[in-house]
Design an enzyme around this catalytic site. Structure first.
Site, mmCIF file in Angstrom:
data_model
loop_
_atom_site.group_PDB
_atom_site.id
_atom_site.type_symbol
_atom_site.label_atom_id
_atom_site.label_comp_id
_atom_site.label_asym_id
_atom_site.label_seq_id
_atom_site.Cartn_x
_atom_site.Cartn_y
_atom_site.Cartn_z
ATOM 1 C CE LYS A 168 44.996 78.752 -9.222
ATOM 2 N NZ LYS A 168 43.493 79.331 -9.220
ATOM 3 C CB SER A 211 41.565 76.342 -11.378
ATOM 4 O OG SER A 211 41.670 77.634 -11.004
ATOM 5 C CB SER A 237 39.155 78.449 -9.150
ATOM 6 O OG SER A 237 38.574 78.194 -10.554
#
Length: 494
Positions: A79, A160, A184
């Protein structure tokens, strides 16, 4: 030979160890898949050289008869919130575009030390603020899933960690890192039919992870099944003296401890999670999950978490408040974007840089956070929210007197179309209604896929556990996973 990109972390690790295929073959197969999946917009930066170097190290070690590292031969996605040395780490924001850290985050370094290779940096909601991956400065991530009604509407992969969930579901990588501040990891996992666990706050170091809300942010793994999450989490977790909130506790052998039997366990069903307007399919899946838990040997009891209804309001005061403080460092002076209009002074430069560099959702949360921390409103908002947070944590403590784990839906709906909720921040925030309470309490929680809705989209079930009881959460997740038998996958259209 089986398509190597269809294999998960455990299968790839074990196959490389057994010599069924080489780590280089694995890396090459995934690199090709990543390069061919541009329409998903899951990767912001591709790093094939990193994946190939790790694969070569694994193959060389095996050829030399050396013991292979725990993740040797496993390429993963990272990420974009994790700082990676020499590779752009922008938190999907223009304000950090081009920033290449001279250091490595603790979690990513642990994964490289365990033998994993990096396929690239994954797209996300800007600064991890969002539930649909529509706030990225580099374009929306698109879910690989499609509704079965014949429409081709682009769907949200959740947020997210939407780049992570999309990439795993599309078989671009077997696993990826995520971060979870209010849901998330879990919500995108539910939206895309994969597994993801947010460990106890402090299990994974936050050092080198670009901060959103420091008392809530926690790294965790996302993968296609519970076992792969356990393998990843073992590599990611551990005490770090550079993180003041890091837990100084040994890392359990979660993979070896996996056990799908829930005999002797009591699972609580929080009555406050039966919210008004919950779709019948979510209610039905929840009941199915309860039946699966019973079949695994668990006793089911109803419990009360009376302050649940205050969790979202408290979260959307605390998280923006911490964000407004954390994001003050992006001022155009030290690093990142600098917007200096002709003849501008220092204050003009600050204003122009932040106006151009931050997206609308980030600006919204900075302004909310600054407001609730201001002198006239601090006690009315932030202090009260902090008290509510304590009450929510006490609710969980009281529930643990009656049960060992909690079972709830992960999200109040299946994936929605991109653009369907982006104009209504409150509707978007409600996506986190089931995940935020455990985040406020710092508890481990996991989403596992439970089935499909009538439009053929994945739905997830959430298991919440006591602090430090990741093993209990993983075991319950495994019990549900085995009974759900979820094998659906998106058909490639990209």
């Amino acid at each position: 030979m089986t398509d190597l990109t269809d294999l998960g972390v455990r299968a790839l690790r074990d196959g490389v160890r057994a010599g069924e295929f080489s780590a280089r073959e694995v890396a090459d197969a995934h690199i090709v898949k990543v390069a061919a999946a541009k329409p998903l917009n899951a990767f912001l930066v591709e790093t094939p050289d990193h994946a190939i170097a790790a694969a070569k190290a694994a193959d060389d070690a095996r050829a030399a008869g050396e013991t292979l590292k725990p993740l040797a031969g496993v390429p993963i996605g990272m990420k974009d919130l994790f700082c990676t040395k020499g590779v752009q780490s922008a938190a999907a924001s223009h304000i950090l575009e081009g920033f290449k850290p001279p250091y490595e985050s603790t979690v990513s370094q642990k994964l490289w030390d365990a033998g994993a290779g990096m396929l690239g940096k994954l797209n996300m909601d800007q600064f991890a603020m969002g539930s649909s991956n529509e706030t990225s400065a580099f374009g929306n991530v698109i879910s690989p899933w499609r509704r079965n009604d014949g429409g081709n509407a682009a769907l949200a992969p959740g947020g997210s960690s939407g780049g992570s969930s999309s990439a795993i579901a599309a078989r671009l990588c077997p696993a990826a890192t995520g971060t979870d501040t209010g849901g998330s990891i879990r919500q995108p996992a539910a939206f895309t039919g994969i597994a993801g666990i947010k460990p106890t706050y402090g299990r994974c170091s936050r050092w080198g992870i670009i901060a959103f809300a420091s008392s809530l942010d926690q790294a965790g793994p996302m993968a296609r099944d519970v076992t792969d999450c356990a393998i990843m989490l073992e590599a990611m977790a551990g005490f770090d003296p550079r993180d003041a909130t890091s837990l100084d506790a040994p890392v359990p052998q979660w993979e070896a401890g996996l056990n799908p039997s829930l005999a002797g366990k009591t699972i609580g069903i929080p009555k406050e999670y039966r919210v008004d307007g919950m779709p019948a399919e979510i209610e039905a899946l929840w009941q199915q999950g309860i039946d699966w838990a019973k079949d695994a040997g668990a006793e089911i009891v109803e419990v009360s978490l009376p302050h649940t209804k205050y969790a979202l309001p408290a979260y959307y005061i605390i998280a923006p408040a911490e964000a407004s403080s954390n994001l003050a460092r992006y001022d155009g002076v030290r690093y990142g974007l600098r917007d200096l209009p002709d003849g501008a002074g220092l204050q003009d430069m600050y204003a122009a840089t932040r106006a151009d560099g931050f997206g609308d959702e980030v600006k919204r949360r900075i302004m909310i956070g600054t407001y609730v921390l201001s002198a006239g409103f601090y006690d009315a908002y932030f202090t009260q929210a902090s008290k509510v947070r304590t009450l929510i944590a006490q609710d969980f403590d009281n529930a643990w007197e009656q049960c060992d784990l909690l079972l709830t839906p992960t999200a109040p709906s299946a994936a929605f179309g991109l653009g369907e909720k982006s104009d209504d921040p409150l509707a978007m925030y409600l996506n986190d209604v089931f995940t935020v309470p455990s985040s406020l309490a710092g508890l481990p929680a996991m989403s596992v896929p439970g089935g499909l809705d009538k439009q053929g989209l994945p739905l997830g079930l959430q298991i919440i556990g006591k602090a430090m009881d990741e093993q209990g959460v993983l075991n319950a997740g495994l019990a549900i996973e085995q009974r759900a038998g979820f094998a659906a996958r998106p058909e490639a259209w990209w």
